[in-house]
Design an enzyme around this catalytic site. Sequence first.
Site, PDB file in Angstrom:
ATOM      1  N   GLY A 189       0.791  -1.224   0.000  1.00  2.41           N
ATOM      2  CA  GLY A 189       0.000   0.000   0.000  1.00  2.41           C
ATOM      3  C   GLY A 189       0.820   1.270   0.000  1.00  2.41           C
ATOM      4  O   GLY A 189       0.273   2.368  -0.103  1.00  2.41           O
ATOM      5  N   LYS A 220      20.179   5.900   1.028  1.00  2.00           N
ATOM      6  CA  LYS A 220      20.565   6.193   2.414  1.00  2.00           C
ATOM      7  C   LYS A 220      21.346   5.049   3.053  1.00  2.00           C
ATOM      8  O   LYS A 220      21.906   5.203   4.142  1.00  2.00           O
ATOM      9  CB  LYS A 220      19.323   6.518   3.231  1.00  2.00           C
ATOM     10  CG  LYS A 220      18.659   7.829   2.808  1.00  2.00           C
ATOM     11  CD  LYS A 220      17.387   8.089   3.581  1.00  2.00           C
ATOM     12  CE  LYS A 220      16.786   9.448   3.194  1.00  2.00           C
ATOM     13  NZ  LYS A 220      16.413   9.527   1.772  1.00  2.00           N
ATOM     14  N   LYS A 277      18.707  -0.446   6.516  1.00  4.83           N
ATOM     15  CA  LYS A 277      18.586  -0.890   5.116  1.00  4.83           C
ATOM     16  C   LYS A 277      19.906  -1.481   4.625  1.00  4.83           C
ATOM     17  O   LYS A 277      19.922  -2.410   3.810  1.00  4.83           O
ATOM     18  CB  LYS A 277      18.146   0.277   4.220  1.00  4.83           C
ATOM     19  CG  LYS A 277      16.738   0.777   4.492  1.00  4.83           C
ATOM     20  CD  LYS A 277      15.676  -0.290   4.283  1.00  4.83           C
ATOM     21  CE  LYS A 277      15.395  -0.527   2.808  1.00  4.83           C
ATOM     22  NZ  LYS A 277      14.287  -1.485   2.610  1.00  4.83           N
ATOM     23  N   SER A 327       6.286  10.843  -3.432  1.00  6.30           N
ATOM     24  CA  SER A 327       5.962   9.724  -2.540  1.00  6.30           C
ATOM     25  C   SER A 327       5.442  10.251  -1.208  1.00  6.30           C
ATOM     26  O   SER A 327       5.708  11.384  -0.822  1.00  6.30           O
ATOM     27  CB  SER A 327       7.187   8.835  -2.314  1.00  6.30           C
ATOM     28  OG  SER A 327       8.204   9.548  -1.649  1.00  6.30           O
TER      29      SER A 327
END
Length: 590
Positions: free
Chosen positions: A282, A399, A411, A439
């Site tokens: 989503g 990042k 990440k 976004s």
Amino acid sequence: MNIFAPSPIKRVVFFLLSDSLLIVASLWIAYLFRFGFVIPQEMHEGFIKALILVLPLKIMALYSVNIYRVAWRFMSIYEAVKILKALFISMTIFSLVFFFIMEEGFPRSVVFIDFFISVVFIGGMRFSKRLWMERKKKNFTNKTIIIGANEKASSIVKSFLNGDIEYYPVAILSENNRMVGTLLSNIKVHDLAEIDKIIKHEGIQSVIVAKRYEPKALNELFEKLKDLGVKDIKIVKLLGNKEDGLKDISIEDLLARKPKDLDSAIIKAFIKNKTVLITGAGGSIGSELAKLSAEFGAKKLILVDNSEYNLYQITESLSALPVNIESILQSVVDKAKMALIFDQFRPHVVLHAAAYKHVPLVEKNVQQAILNNVVGTKNCIDVSIEYNVEKFVLISTDKAVRPTNVMGATKRICEIYAMNVDSKMTEIAAVRFGNVLGSSGSVIPKFQQLIAQNRPLCVTHPDITRYFMLIPEACQLVLQAAAIAKGGELFVLDMGRPVKIVDLARKMLKLYDKEDLGIEFTGLRPGEKLFEELLIDEHDMQTKYSSIFVTGSRHYDKALLDVQLQELLHSENPLEVLKVIVPEFNHKAN
């Protein structure tokens, strides 16, 4: 009930009555012309006989070409030809009857005079109303110029004439010398070099761009139009029903970097007839990956998200597409329940987009970020391997390169785990890219909100820069990289040149005519970098696509990593463990 309100039946009755009167007047005037405006008494009987035949003939001929179904505003050259055709047919039949059956007492030249008068009367009556309507429109619509002499420009003119848009085109501008001086939908085409003169002479406040421009050229045109005082700039877009429509020029249109090596064929071959599971389905990236997967022929989509609202939104947006959808409200942190999903649906491809990504929030919620980003990713990778998923794709970020914040460090650990796990039959790849335009939670929606509130735009530092790409293009490149992956690759997308956020802020203020709001510098937030890095250098290998690179990823002992991940979960000082796993993590907490 308003008896004067227009309706199809009233329109037909009105035109039948008005045409009947015009047909009588046309024949009478034809007689007047023929006899020098004094009609002999002996010709009156011939007039009556002619009228009895010509009136129903013309009405039936006009009715047969559906001219009575056409509203005033839709009258065009096409309808004029139909009127001409109907009147010519009726004239021919009329001539045959009178010349060969009732020749005596009827002047033959009246037939031809009547034909031309009828064309002027019947056609003129309709077009005079349309001209009056157009003249009336000009008094309350926005005078505009159209840039680009093409079918889209013609469509915009027709939309104005039909009353669908409130923009009155006074000129069309083109760089094509062959078009300059011609008429397009009865609007003169001028040289684009005359734009300054035309805008000033006509007092233009609105411009419609009907020509496709690359972002750089469109940006230059935007700046020129704004400098000339144009406040309203629209661009033509192609709607889903293949009709041209208008939309406001957006910051995405001006800043977008559209890759030239998008390969739809290889993505279709990769996705078609596959069951695709998408985590974080989503979110901004996950929802676009879901849409693309549906468009490229996925057999089934398994949409996984822990946000009820986001999952509902993406499910609704895909409901019209011919794809089987299973929407599952589930967190990737629960490995056992994720395993049940894999066991039930047996996905061929897993696109892992679930992650906490907002840097300031993650800085304040370190343990939750580690749980969701690191453990959630590990769970998805482990379950994918267990159930022999063909391909697993980790969505990563710029990042993760020499991270300065917790989000980037988590990440980076995800990348390390993906590149060093024993993947068995599963091909695992990671794709790293920068910011995507628009976004959720990103700088553009934030600026739009501040502009709507008439507040200054907040920028953390005058020199802060970021990479940007459109969401659809970034996601298509993700699928493209996944399609060529063999397992063990860390792909990096070429995001082009970074954009200064302060320049972005100035551009948006100009776009919304809110330059008076100004910009405030608030200072770097905890963990925020001045410059993001994608690590594309001479050591990286370019794939067969110029927008996709493969970068190196260091080997890491998997057994050691498992131990350290357990420490990370249970440590009272998780930041120190993060720095052990990711030595280049230079935390900037203040």
